[in-house]
Design a protein around this motif. Structure first.
Motif, mmCIF file in Angstrom:
data_model
loop_
_atom_site.group_PDB
_atom_site.id
_atom_site.type_symbol
_atom_site.label_atom_id
_atom_site.label_comp_id
_atom_site.label_asym_id
_atom_site.label_seq_id
_atom_site.Cartn_x
_atom_site.Cartn_y
_atom_site.Cartn_z
ATOM 1 N N ILE A 47 -18.715 -6.137 4.591
ATOM 2 C CA ILE A 47 -18.050 -6.143 3.292
ATOM 3 C C ILE A 47 -16.939 -5.103 3.319
ATOM 4 N N THR A 51 -13.580 -5.363 -1.914
ATOM 5 C CA THR A 51 -13.975 -6.765 -2.088
ATOM 6 C C THR A 51 -14.666 -6.955 -3.436
ATOM 7 N N VAL A 56 -17.640 -11.064 -2.193
ATOM 8 C CA VAL A 56 -18.870 -10.695 -1.496
ATOM 9 C C VAL A 56 -19.759 -11.925 -1.329
ATOM 10 N N ALA A 87 -19.210 -1.484 -0.174
ATOM 11 C CA ALA A 87 -18.662 -1.955 1.095
ATOM 12 C C ALA A 87 -19.477 -1.381 2.245
ATOM 13 N N LEU A 105 -27.265 -4.469 -1.030
ATOM 14 C CA LEU A 105 -25.827 -4.249 -1.214
ATOM 15 C C LEU A 105 -25.555 -3.175 -2.270
#
Length: 336
Positions: A47, A51, A56, A87, A105
């Motif tokens: 990532i 983004t 994503v 990221a 994430l």
């Protein structure tokens, strides 16, 4: 009659909408807990910074994960954690669900690799080890030692012995520069801590001299418990002005010319690191000392020993006089 019919109509619509909403909610609750289908047991997911959540979701699908990116995007949005996604480089494993994926994430749980810098290695070995790390970005590979140190913020400083030997974790795709900076700061910290604990018997006048001496202790010690005595020998020699006469410094000064066999002519060939032909400490460390060697260098054992010889089992015999040393050499090296 008409108003009663309208009420029944709206009631029916409301019930249908409620059933539909409950159905969607139920599907969503079920879907976020279902394992995603991966194309392999593990999938790498990168990532990039900046983004957006929709990007994503698309990146997950582009990595080969069998998921509808629009559905995944709405899960990110409805969860309230879309803006928390970080990221980085991630590794998705079999069994990961949309729920676990978002948690990974949002927490920034990147996939980490590890590389070990070994006590006693020289800078060539350090750079070779980093060069073999396929998941590390090699920003220093094309640089010579001087340019590398300038990039690390230490222009003019010799790199030998300046990096602390340890196991370092790093995120896939991160720079070797960042890892070297961490090892550099770690050595600064360990050296300063050792220097603050130096004893009156320590012959080093500066932390840099202590680092050089520690590197010699590291290379000369076969058995860990002998370190303070090995240090005592070299500290004693420095105090009385006696040459250190240590083979590892000669070998270091020979560089690539050393073929594994140290000859008498090598001991007589002068280099800045030849402690047989030059008095005092060499100009730089000869390897990376670990914590134990750093402490031993500034905390030598209370001994008058000036000599030591290997017993052949990793330990050493220490002597205060040359006659005693010669007898030990005959016993342990010549079998007499």
């Amino acid at each position: 009659m008409r108003s009663a019919g309208l009420r029944r109509f709206f009631s029916t619509v409301f019930l249908l909408a409620l059933v539909a909403a409950l159905g969607v909610a139920g599907f969503g609750w079920w879907w976020v807990r279902q394992p995603l289908r991966l194309p392999a047991p593990t999938v790498d997911l990168d990532i990039e910074p900046g983004t957006l959540p929709r990007g994503v979701a698309q990146a997950v699908a582009d990595a080969g994960v069998a998921v509808n990116p629009d559905l995944l995007y709405w899960w990110f949005r409805l969860s309230g954690q879309a803006k928390a996604i970080k990221a980085g480089s991630y590794e998705l494993e079999t069994g990961v669900t949309p729920r676990r994926l978002l948690r990974k994430l949002a927490r920034g749980e990147e996939s980490l690799r590890a590389v070990t810098l070994v006590e006693g290695w020289n800078i060539r070995q350090v750079r070779a080890a980093l060069g073999k790390e396929e998941t590390l970005r090699h920003d220093t590979a094309a640089l010579d030692d001087a340019a590398m140190m300038a990039l690390l913020g230490r222009p003019g400083q010799h790199p030998e012995g300046r990096f602390f030997p340890d196991t370092y974790t790093y995120a896939k795709g991160s720079s070797d520069t960042a890892l070297l900076r961490r090892a550099l700061r770690a050595m600064d910290k360990r050296l300063q801590a050792a220097w603050e604990q130096r004893s009156p018997q320590a012959a080093a006048h500066t932390p840099d001299e202590a680092l050089i001496l520690a590197s010699i202790v590291e290379k000369e010690t076969g058995k860990g418990s002998d370190r303070p005595l090995v240090s005592a020998v070299f500290n004693n020699r420095l105090r009385v002005g006696m040459p250190l006469q240590t083979d590892p410094t000669v070998i270091y000064g020979m560089g690539a010319a050393f073929n594994g066999n140290l000859r008498k002519v090598d001991l007589l060939t002068d280099t800045p690191w030849n402690t047989y032909t030059r008095a005092g400490l060499p100009p730089t460390p000869i390897a990376m000392p670990g914590k134990a060697s750093l402490l031993a260098a500034v905390q030598p054992a209370p001994s008058k020993a000036l000599y030591f010889v290997s017993r052949g089992d990793g330990s050493s015999h220490f002597s205060e006089t040359l006659d005693e040393h010669n007898r030990a050499v005959n016993k342990y090296q010549r079998g007499r």
